[in-house]
Scaffold this active site. Sequence first.
Site, PDB file in Angstrom:
ATOM      1  CG  ASP A   7     -19.889   2.318 -13.451  1.00  0.00           C
ATOM      2  OD1 ASP A   7     -20.429   2.636 -14.527  1.00  0.00           O
ATOM      3  OD2 ASP A   7     -19.973   1.168 -12.964  1.00  0.00           O
ATOM      4  CG  HIS A   8     -15.986   1.245 -15.634  1.00  0.00           C
ATOM      5  ND1 HIS A   8     -16.156   1.225 -14.267  1.00  0.00           N
ATOM      6  CD2 HIS A   8     -16.151  -0.043 -16.048  1.00  0.00           C
ATOM      7  CE1 HIS A   8     -16.385  -0.021 -13.870  1.00  0.00           C
ATOM      8  NE2 HIS A   8     -16.396  -0.797 -14.929  1.00  0.00           N
ATOM      9  CB  CYS A  64     -23.449   1.801 -13.157  1.00  0.00           C
ATOM     10  SG  CYS A  64     -24.855   0.787 -12.665  1.00  0.00           S
ATOM     11  N   GLY A  65     -23.305   0.384 -15.702  1.00  0.00           N
ATOM     12  CA  GLY A  65     -23.546  -0.488 -16.846  1.00  0.00           C
ATOM     13  C   GLY A  65     -25.014  -0.848 -17.001  1.00  0.00           C
ATOM     14  CB  THR A  66     -27.245  -2.962 -15.126  1.00  0.00           C
ATOM     15  OG1 THR A  66     -26.779  -2.740 -13.774  1.00  0.00           O
ATOM     16  CG2 THR A  66     -26.492  -4.131 -15.746  1.00  0.00           C
ATOM     17  N   GLY A  67     -27.327   0.252 -14.485  1.00  0.00           N
ATOM     18  CA  GLY A  67     -28.093   1.188 -13.658  1.00  0.00           C
ATOM     19  C   GLY A  67     -28.496   0.589 -12.322  1.00  0.00           C
ATOM     20  CB  ILE A  68     -28.800  -2.916 -11.170  1.00  0.00           C
ATOM     21  CG1 ILE A  68     -29.831  -3.249 -12.255  1.00  0.00           C
ATOM     22  CG2 ILE A  68     -29.169  -3.619  -9.866  1.00  0.00           C
ATOM     23  CD1 ILE A  68     -29.810  -4.709 -12.711  1.00  0.00           C
ATOM     24  N   GLY A  69     -26.547  -1.312  -9.897  1.00  0.00           N
ATOM     25  CA  GLY A  69     -25.655  -1.106  -8.757  1.00  0.00           C
ATOM     26  C   GLY A  69     -25.666   0.323  -8.267  1.00  0.00           C
ATOM     27  CG  HIS A  97     -47.536   7.969  -8.762  1.00  0.00           C
ATOM     28  ND1 HIS A  97     -48.265   6.817  -8.982  1.00  0.00           N
ATOM     29  CD2 HIS A  97     -48.269   8.981  -9.302  1.00  0.00           C
ATOM     30  CE1 HIS A  97     -49.399   7.120  -9.629  1.00  0.00           C
ATOM     31  NE2 HIS A  97     -49.412   8.422  -9.844  1.00  0.00           N
ATOM     32  NE  ARG A 131     -53.381   7.726  -4.994  1.00  0.00           N
ATOM     33  CZ  ARG A 131     -53.539   8.484  -6.083  1.00  0.00           C
ATOM     34  NH1 ARG A 131     -53.911   9.750  -5.984  1.00  0.00           N
ATOM     35  NH2 ARG A 131     -53.331   7.988  -7.290  1.00  0.00           N
ATOM     36  CG  HIS A 132     -48.750   9.868  -5.113  1.00  0.00           C
ATOM     37  ND1 HIS A 132     -48.937   8.527  -5.377  1.00  0.00           N
ATOM     38  CD2 HIS A 132     -49.613  10.534  -5.936  1.00  0.00           C
ATOM     39  CE1 HIS A 132     -49.852   8.384  -6.323  1.00  0.00           C
ATOM     40  NE2 HIS A 132     -50.278   9.585  -6.680  1.00  0.00           N
TER      41      HIS A 132
HETATM   42  C1  RB5 Z   1     -19.242  -2.574 -13.913  1.00  0.00           C
HETATM   43  O1  RB5 Z   1     -18.624  -3.582 -14.645  1.00  0.00           O
HETATM   44  C2  RB5 Z   1     -20.701  -2.903 -13.670  1.00  0.00           C
HETATM   45  O2  RB5 Z   1     -20.805  -3.921 -12.738  1.00  0.00           O
HETATM   46  C3  RB5 Z   1     -21.452  -1.672 -13.223  1.00  0.00           C
HETATM   47  O3  RB5 Z   1     -21.337  -0.675 -14.182  1.00  0.00           O
HETATM   48  C4  RB5 Z   1     -22.939  -1.855 -13.005  1.00  0.00           C
HETATM   49  O4  RB5 Z   1     -23.550  -2.424 -14.108  1.00  0.00           O
HETATM   50  C5  RB5 Z   1     -23.322  -2.504 -11.743  1.00  0.00           C
HETATM   51  O5  RB5 Z   1     -24.518  -2.655 -11.404  1.00  0.00           O
END
Ligand code: RB5
Length: 145
Positions: A7-8, A64-69, A97, A131-132
């Site tokens: 994403d951005h 993405c910004g954090t990689g989480i979403g 693994h 096992r993995h």
């Molecule tokens: C976008 O602002 C931000 O929410 C997205 O890049 C990401 O970090 C979400 O997890």
Amino acid sequence: MIAIGSDHGGFELKEEIKKYLTEKGYEVKDFGVATPDSVDYPDIAHPVCSSIVNGECDRGILICGTGIGISIAANKVKGIRAALCGDCYSAKMTKEHNNANVIALGGRVTGPGLAIEIVEAWLGAEFQGGRHQGRIDKIHALEGK
Ligand code: RB5
């Protein structure tokens, strides 16, 4: 073929990683974004993950910004094992693994130098099987529950 998308929030890091991998001789397919304009990360995770599930690409890199979403979104796609990594040890282990077919990075968290080392650690590792594999089978048995 390596699929890549962001994403951005991950746009700049995506461009850096794409350039690095291309110069290293890897085949990379870029699923966007093509500009730093705001987009919704599930809209990028979907085509990247689909390209892996349908066999067009072997593996993927999502940012993405954090990689989480974007990793949460990727892991909703049946057959995808996406790992958010901020260090090289985790990147190596998630291939060995978890046989992660997607690695996720945070463009606002991890600098380009470390991010490239993380990608290299993941690309250079091999799944250990044994096992993995049974554990991965149990992960995929959770799909749809
Ligand atoms: C976008 O602002 C931000 O929410 C997205 O890049 C990401 O970090 C979400 O997890």
